[in-house]
Motif scaffolding. Sequence first.
Motif, mmCIF file in Angstrom:
data_model
loop_
_atom_site.group_PDB
_atom_site.id
_atom_site.type_symbol
_atom_site.label_atom_id
_atom_site.label_comp_id
_atom_site.label_asym_id
_atom_site.label_seq_id
_atom_site.Cartn_x
_atom_site.Cartn_y
_atom_site.Cartn_z
ATOM 1 N N ILE A 5 0.809 -1.227 0.000
ATOM 2 C CA ILE A 5 0.000 0.000 0.000
ATOM 3 C C ILE A 5 0.844 1.280 0.000
ATOM 4 C CG2 ILE A 5 -2.014 -1.093 1.073
ATOM 5 C CD1 ILE A 5 -1.170 0.187 3.744
ATOM 6 N N GLY A 39 -7.418 -1.828 -8.094
ATOM 7 C CA GLY A 39 -8.331 -2.027 -6.961
ATOM 8 C C GLY A 39 -7.611 -1.838 -5.627
ATOM 9 N N ASP A 40 -8.394 -1.983 -4.560
ATOM 10 C CA ASP A 40 -7.847 -1.788 -3.212
ATOM 11 C C ASP A 40 -7.133 -3.038 -2.728
ATOM 12 O OD1 ASP A 40 -8.913 0.751 -3.101
ATOM 13 O OD2 ASP A 40 -10.790 0.100 -2.158
ATOM 14 N N VAL A 41 -6.054 -2.824 -2.008
ATOM 15 C CA VAL A 41 -5.359 -3.922 -1.342
ATOM 16 C C VAL A 41 -6.028 -4.121 0.015
ATOM 17 C CG1 VAL A 41 -3.159 -4.753 -0.431
ATOM 18 C CG2 VAL A 41 -3.202 -3.313 -2.483
ATOM 19 N N LYS A 42 -6.446 -5.334 0.296
ATOM 20 C CA LYS A 42 -7.191 -5.605 1.533
ATOM 21 C C LYS A 42 -6.466 -6.618 2.403
ATOM 22 C CE LYS A 42 -11.700 -4.748 -0.615
ATOM 23 N NZ LYS A 42 -12.974 -5.355 -1.049
#
Length: 466
Positions: free
Chosen positions: A64, A76-79
């Motif tokens: 991130i 997309g988002d890193v989760k």
Amino acid sequence: MKSFDVAVIGSGPGGYVAAIRCAQLGMKTAIIEKYNTLGGTCLNVGCIPSKALLDSSHHYEDAIKHFEEHGIEIPGDVKVNLEKMIARKQAVVDQTTGGIDFLMKKNNIEVFHGMGSFKDDTHITVSGEETVEIEAKKTIIATGSKPSTLPFIEIDKERIITSTEALKLKEIPKHLIIIGGGVIGLELGQVYRRLGSEVTVIEYMDRIIPTMDGGLSKELNKVFKKAKFSMQVSHKVKSVERKGDEVIVKADNKKGEEVGFKGDYCLVSVGRRPYTDGLNAEAAGVKLDDRGRVEVNGHLQTSASNIYAIGDVVKGAMLAHKAEEEGVFVAETMAGQKPHIDYNLIPGVVYTWPEVAAVGKTEEELKEAGVDYKSGQFPMRALGRARASMDIDGFVKILADKTTDEILGVHMIGARAADMIAEAVVAMEYRASAEDISRMSHAHPTFTEAIKEAALAATDDRALHI
């Protein structure tokens, strides 16, 4: 009743290594372990699982914060999948403890699961699924330590927790309050800060990692503040109270004023205590000191001549590798050999990032002892390797005798310091001078070049790259 040349009570790094060395030296050996898995605190709820979570959280933080700068774009988002992260940690633990099972079988060491308790100095009762009694000519106590607490704190293992519970949380804390700015608290604090928790560290002493060199403490504190930790030093905690899902901590600051902190979890990390519960040491004639540690002489022999003790349950640093050295030392002593341990050369490591590592004397210790010394320091940011990997925080400091140039202490904070400290241990084992290190070729580009440069700085202040 089964009879053995030696029985080891406790299967942590000290115990299982002692058992292996005893078996290698021809002794019929048994090992007694209270829990279902071997490996003790270190492998099950300490060193190994904490490093697994530190590595996983480090990957997430890199993804991130740093991947984009490296030219790596993730759509997309890193989760974070905490459940999966904890499961990977457990898989690492299971594989590691399974390796100890293999080593016991390989060395023909008989394993007994249950609480080991002395009946007398040569008979031990093992209370597990069934109770058995064994006879041992000699015994090694390697029962380790448990997390300490403060007398007014009630650990509920849900919101007010120890390191054991912190390794298997079901959710990422919103605000994790950590009581204690030592190794364990800082490592676990960094795990959860990376995952998004607000983290407050409350330390009684005037600096974090207070037993290490003051320069390391100052630099690590700077790194943690940059990562937006709230660092509260010189604070004396006086109450910890849970109200539903909230934990309220009250403390007095250095001015004597009361301050309060609210979080959803509180990690109590104020050190560890020797663990001798249920051992029934007095039945074997084994004396404990006023701090609950097993009393030993220079040969790690207890007040009962056929019983020895090692690791966290005796005096000295509570370190897995110190316990291992003592385990080998006792096994070889019992075999009639003359082993030796230099406690000054057992390194200490904090596995935060940057890592912190040290061996030998601190500047504070040298000043207190009145030793005339010189110091050489080199910053990591001056290394090409550090800039390439974006690991520019930290330094290496070498302390050497002002007259003889013998290295007296090495203190480092930076990437891979935990591995680099071994070079310093080897140098000091052979009583190297700072000039010796400065004249050895170090591969370029590497982090270890900082050790050479620090040695040059200690040798007539002639570091090349600053």
